[in-house]
Scaffold this motif. Sequence first.
Motif, mmCIF file in Angstrom:
data_model
loop_
_atom_site.group_PDB
_atom_site.id
_atom_site.type_symbol
_atom_site.label_atom_id
_atom_site.label_comp_id
_atom_site.label_asym_id
_atom_site.label_seq_id
_atom_site.Cartn_x
_atom_site.Cartn_y
_atom_site.Cartn_z
ATOM 1 N N PRO A 84 71.818 52.238 19.238
ATOM 2 C CA PRO A 84 71.687 52.698 20.569
ATOM 3 C C PRO A 84 71.869 54.752 20.369
ATOM 4 O O PRO A 84 72.972 55.124 19.894
ATOM 5 N N VAL A 85 70.777 55.068 21.346
ATOM 6 C CA VAL A 85 70.645 56.581 21.256
ATOM 7 C C VAL A 85 72.020 57.176 21.372
ATOM 8 O O VAL A 85 72.826 57.769 20.959
ATOM 9 N N LEU A 86 72.085 56.175 22.606
ATOM 10 C CA LEU A 86 74.338 57.053 22.660
ATOM 11 C C LEU A 86 75.213 56.587 22.117
ATOM 12 O O LEU A 86 76.037 56.967 21.512
ATOM 13 N N ILE A 87 74.765 55.551 21.499
ATOM 14 C CA ILE A 87 76.316 55.202 20.616
ATOM 15 C C ILE A 87 75.965 56.243 18.795
ATOM 16 O O ILE A 87 77.277 56.564 18.403
ATOM 17 N N LYS A 88 75.064 56.400 18.514
ATOM 18 C CA LYS A 88 74.922 57.567 17.735
ATOM 19 C C LYS A 88 75.568 58.995 17.905
ATOM 20 O O LYS A 88 75.837 60.056 17.060
ATOM 21 N N LYS A 89 74.731 59.278 19.045
ATOM 22 C CA LYS A 89 75.669 60.201 19.713
ATOM 23 C C LYS A 89 76.830 60.341 20.051
ATOM 24 O O LYS A 89 77.271 62.005 18.963
ATOM 25 N N HIS A 90 77.247 59.604 19.633
ATOM 26 C CA HIS A 90 78.776 59.348 19.759
ATOM 27 C C HIS A 90 79.471 59.249 18.551
ATOM 28 O O HIS A 90 80.741 59.992 18.180
ATOM 29 N N VAL A 91 78.475 58.823 17.612
ATOM 30 C CA VAL A 91 79.943 58.847 16.519
ATOM 31 C C VAL A 91 79.621 59.921 16.041
ATOM 32 O O VAL A 91 80.011 60.477 15.581
ATOM 33 N N ALA A 92 78.120 60.970 16.297
ATOM 34 C CA ALA A 92 78.110 62.364 15.091
ATOM 35 C C ALA A 92 78.904 63.342 16.092
ATOM 36 O O ALA A 92 79.321 64.238 15.251
ATOM 37 N N GLU A 93 79.726 63.619 17.736
ATOM 38 C CA GLU A 93 79.838 63.994 18.183
ATOM 39 C C GLU A 93 81.307 64.015 18.100
ATOM 40 O O GLU A 93 82.860 64.738 17.529
ATOM 41 N N LYS A 94 82.420 62.877 17.773
ATOM 42 C CA LYS A 94 83.556 62.126 17.803
ATOM 43 C C LYS A 94 84.013 62.144 15.952
ATOM 44 O O LYS A 94 85.189 62.029 15.846
ATOM 45 N N HIS A 95 83.006 61.576 15.521
ATOM 46 C CA HIS A 95 82.755 61.331 14.110
ATOM 47 C C HIS A 95 82.116 61.280 12.755
ATOM 48 O O HIS A 95 81.569 61.199 12.511
#
Length: 76
Positions: free
Chosen positions: A27-38
């Motif tokens: 899901p896009v919001l999970i990808k976004k979280h990983v890209a920002e935080k990890h």
Amino acid sequence: VHLLTQTFILYFVLVSEGAVIPANTVPVLIKKHVAEKHPKQKIVKIERDRKGYEIKLDNGFELKFDTKFKLTGYDD
């Protein structure tokens, strides 16, 4: 590999060690979280059940998200 069941797990994706999950599976919001935080990590496993999602990163870190994609927990 997608497995559909009538129990808790709606789908489960696992690829060989060192591989990455296809972008359209996450899901896009999970990808976004990983890209920002990890930003240096890749997603290597994702599970979804009626409570939400659990992902595993290539460094062994696991993140848990609810059905609205809010981070609810993690394990290292």
